[in-house]
Write a protein that holds these residues in place. Sequence first.
Motif, PDB file in Angstrom:
ATOM      1  N   UNK A   1       0.846  -1.188   0.000  1.00 38.76           N
ATOM      2  CA  UNK A   1       0.000   0.000   0.000  1.00 38.76           C
ATOM      3  C   UNK A   1       0.882   1.238   0.000  1.00 38.76           C
ATOM      4  N   UNK A   2       1.006   1.866  -1.172  1.00 36.67           N
ATOM      5  CA  UNK A   2       1.832   3.075  -1.299  1.00 36.67           C
ATOM      6  C   UNK A   2       1.017   4.308  -1.661  1.00 36.67           C
ATOM      7  N   UNK A   3      -0.251   4.109  -2.014  1.00 30.90           N
ATOM      8  CA  UNK A   3      -1.055   5.223  -2.500  1.00 30.90           C
ATOM      9  C   UNK A   3      -0.895   5.483  -3.982  1.00 30.90           C
ATOM     10  N   UNK A   4      -0.015   4.714  -4.626  1.00 37.76           N
ATOM     11  CA  UNK A   4       0.237   4.855  -6.066  1.00 37.76           C
ATOM     12  C   UNK A   4      -0.157   3.531  -6.718  1.00 37.76           C
ATOM     13  N   UNK A   5      -1.311   3.494  -7.349  1.00 36.61           N
ATOM     14  CA  UNK A   5      -1.893   2.250  -7.824  1.00 36.61           C
ATOM     15  C   UNK A   5      -1.007   1.446  -8.751  1.00 36.61           C
ATOM     16  N   UNK A   6      -0.452   2.090  -9.768  1.00 34.92           N
ATOM     17  CA  UNK A   6       0.386   1.357 -10.721  1.00 34.92           C
ATOM     18  C   UNK A   6       1.633   0.812 -10.029  1.00 34.92           C
ATOM     19  N   UNK A   7       2.211   1.593  -9.131  1.00 36.20           N
ATOM     20  CA  UNK A   7       3.404   1.168  -8.396  1.00 36.20           C
ATOM     21  C   UNK A   7       3.077  -0.026  -7.500  1.00 36.20           C
ATOM     22  N   UNK A   8       1.923  -0.003  -6.849  1.00 34.93           N
ATOM     23  CA  UNK A   8       1.493  -1.153  -6.047  1.00 34.93           C
ATOM     24  C   UNK A   8       1.444  -2.413  -6.911  1.00 34.93           C
ATOM     25  N   UNK A   9       0.911  -2.277  -8.106  1.00 36.21           N
ATOM     26  CA  UNK A   9       0.809  -3.404  -9.042  1.00 36.21           C
ATOM     27  C   UNK A   9       2.194  -3.935  -9.397  1.00 36.21           C
TER      28      UNK A   9
ATOM     29  N   UNK B   1      10.857   4.613 -22.818  1.00 36.71           N
ATOM     30  CA  UNK B   1       9.399   4.605 -22.932  1.00 36.71           C
ATOM     31  C   UNK B   1       8.981   5.615 -23.987  1.00 36.71           C
ATOM     32  N   UNK B   2       7.908   5.313 -24.699  1.00 37.22           N
ATOM     33  CA  UNK B   2       7.440   6.213 -25.755  1.00 37.22           C
ATOM     34  C   UNK B   2       6.488   7.278 -25.226  1.00 37.22           C
ATOM     35  N   UNK B   3       6.125   7.155 -23.934  1.00 40.23           N
ATOM     36  CA  UNK B   3       5.222   8.123 -23.317  1.00 40.23           C
ATOM     37  C   UNK B   3       5.744   8.469 -21.930  1.00 40.23           C
ATOM     38  N   UNK B   4       5.570   9.706 -21.487  1.00 41.50           N
ATOM     39  CA  UNK B   4       6.019  10.071 -20.140  1.00 41.50           C
ATOM     40  C   UNK B   4       5.121   9.524 -19.038  1.00 41.50           C
ATOM     41  N   UNK B   5       3.956   8.980 -19.398  1.00 47.95           N
ATOM     42  CA  UNK B   5       2.994   8.515 -18.401  1.00 47.95           C
ATOM     43  C   UNK B   5       2.451   7.139 -18.754  1.00 47.95           C
ATOM     44  N   UNK B   6       2.192   6.340 -17.712  1.00 45.83           N
ATOM     45  CA  UNK B   6       1.336   5.160 -17.818  1.00 45.83           C
ATOM     46  C   UNK B   6       0.161   5.462 -16.901  1.00 45.83           C
ATOM     47  N   UNK B   7      -0.952   5.836 -17.468  1.00 48.26           N
ATOM     48  CA  UNK B   7      -2.043   6.382 -16.666  1.00 48.26           C
ATOM     49  C   UNK B   7      -1.578   7.694 -16.054  1.00 48.26           C
ATOM     50  N   UNK B   8      -1.512   7.755 -14.729  1.00 48.19           N
ATOM     51  CA  UNK B   8      -1.015   8.960 -14.060  1.00 48.19           C
ATOM     52  C   UNK B   8       0.416   8.773 -13.542  1.00 48.19           C
ATOM     53  N   UNK B   9       1.013   7.604 -13.818  1.00 50.59           N
ATOM     54  CA  UNK B   9       2.336   7.264 -13.281  1.00 50.59           C
ATOM     55  C   UNK B   9       3.429   7.730 -14.234  1.00 50.59           C
ATOM     56  N   UNK B  10       4.432   8.427 -13.698  1.00 49.14           N
ATOM     57  CA  UNK B  10       5.557   8.894 -14.513  1.00 49.14           C
ATOM     58  C   UNK B  10       6.464   7.722 -14.860  1.00 49.14           C
TER      59      UNK B  10
ATOM     60  N   UNK C   1       3.229   9.179   1.436  1.00 48.33           N
ATOM     61  CA  UNK C   1       4.119  10.194   0.892  1.00 48.33           C
ATOM     62  C   UNK C   1       3.384  11.435   0.454  1.00 48.33           C
ATOM     63  N   UNK C   2       4.154  12.402   0.000  1.00 41.92           N
ATOM     64  CA  UNK C   2       3.603  13.689  -0.420  1.00 41.92           C
ATOM     65  C   UNK C   2       3.051  13.606  -1.842  1.00 41.92           C
ATOM     66  N   UNK C   3       2.022  12.785  -2.006  1.00 38.75           N
ATOM     67  CA  UNK C   3       1.451  12.546  -3.327  1.00 38.75           C
ATOM     68  C   UNK C   3       0.743  13.774  -3.880  1.00 38.75           C
ATOM     69  N   UNK C   4       0.487  14.766  -3.033  1.00 34.93           N
ATOM     70  CA  UNK C   4      -0.096  16.009  -3.537  1.00 34.93           C
ATOM     71  C   UNK C   4       0.926  16.773  -4.388  1.00 34.93           C
ATOM     72  N   UNK C   5       2.207  16.425  -4.222  1.00 38.43           N
ATOM     73  CA  UNK C   5       3.248  17.020  -5.077  1.00 38.43           C
ATOM     74  C   UNK C   5       3.397  16.162  -6.328  1.00 38.43           C
ATOM     75  N   UNK C   6       3.871  14.929  -6.144  1.00 35.49           N
ATOM     76  CA  UNK C   6       3.889  13.914  -7.199  1.00 35.49           C
ATOM     77  C   UNK C   6       4.287  12.595  -6.557  1.00 35.49           C
ATOM     78  N   UNK C   7       4.535  11.567  -7.382  1.00 37.04           N
ATOM     79  CA  UNK C   7       4.820  10.232  -6.856  1.00 37.04           C
ATOM     80  C   UNK C   7       6.306   9.996  -6.595  1.00 37.04           C
ATOM     81  N   UNK C   8       7.153  10.945  -6.981  1.00 32.48           N
ATOM     82  CA  UNK C   8       8.599  10.707  -7.015  1.00 32.48           C
ATOM     83  C   UNK C   8       9.155  10.266  -5.656  1.00 32.48           C
ATOM     84  N   UNK C   9       8.895  11.038  -4.612  1.00 36.22           N
ATOM     85  CA  UNK C   9       9.488  10.738  -3.315  1.00 36.22           C
ATOM     86  C   UNK C   9       9.009   9.387  -2.780  1.00 36.22           C
ATOM     87  N   UNK C  10       7.742   9.088  -2.984  1.00 34.95           N
ATOM     88  CA  UNK C  10       7.194   7.825  -2.507  1.00 34.95           C
ATOM     89  C   UNK C  10       7.850   6.640  -3.198  1.00 34.95           C
ATOM     90  N   UNK C  11       8.000   6.720  -4.517  1.00 30.78           N
ATOM     91  CA  UNK C  11       8.589   5.617  -5.278  1.00 30.78           C
ATOM     92  C   UNK C  11      10.069   5.454  -4.933  1.00 30.78           C
TER      93      UNK C  11
END
Length: 199
Positions: free
Chosen positions: A32-40, A123-132, A59-69
């Motif tokens: 449980x990290x609060x980041x769905x794709x990362x949990x997967x 990667x050909x895209x900067x995002x997978x869903x909302x995940x960087x 983590x400070x997910x209101x900023x982005x996922x970086x610190x949590x990951x």
Amino acid sequence: MSPRSAEASRKTKETDIAVSVHVDGSGKSDISTGVGFFDHMLDQLSRHSLIDMTVKAKGDLHIDDHHTVEDTGIALGQALAKALGERRGIMRYASIDLAMDETLTRAAIDVSGRPFLVWNVSFSSPKIGTFDTELVREFFQALAQNAGITLHVTNHYGANNHHIAETCFKAVARALRAALEPDPRQPDAVPSTKGSLKG
């Protein structure tokens, strides 16, 4: 070999993370990290390495996922290093080419005590869903650095970014599983001419 289990935690102004690992597990995970794709992805890492993992991260997910990951990678690497101890009796080296539909990714590991990451994945895209997508590398950089492993990851080809990321996690998991297996021919030896895998 003694039971290879350990815990690690990391608390900063950005994250609060607690992890536990059991190397000789069955691939059970409680993530449980609060980041769905990362949990997967972490679930895949646990399932295919057969390392039981518990990961609780805020983590400070209101900023982005970086610190949590990144900080999860740090804590997970620290727990893995503790669980392995002197790294006696392990196979140490492993590599695998892992296929998933149109994608093929290679992971090669040396559980050396010397952290290093070689990353040949685009990667050909900067995002997978909302995940960087750039955070996939950040996680493995933190994991390798803190676990004390040399890790090379190369994506040979692939079209779907989800598949590319997932094969990275699955390939690393399978290589870890093989590298950490007990070596029946030298069950009590540190597999190094130096006599140490402490870096």
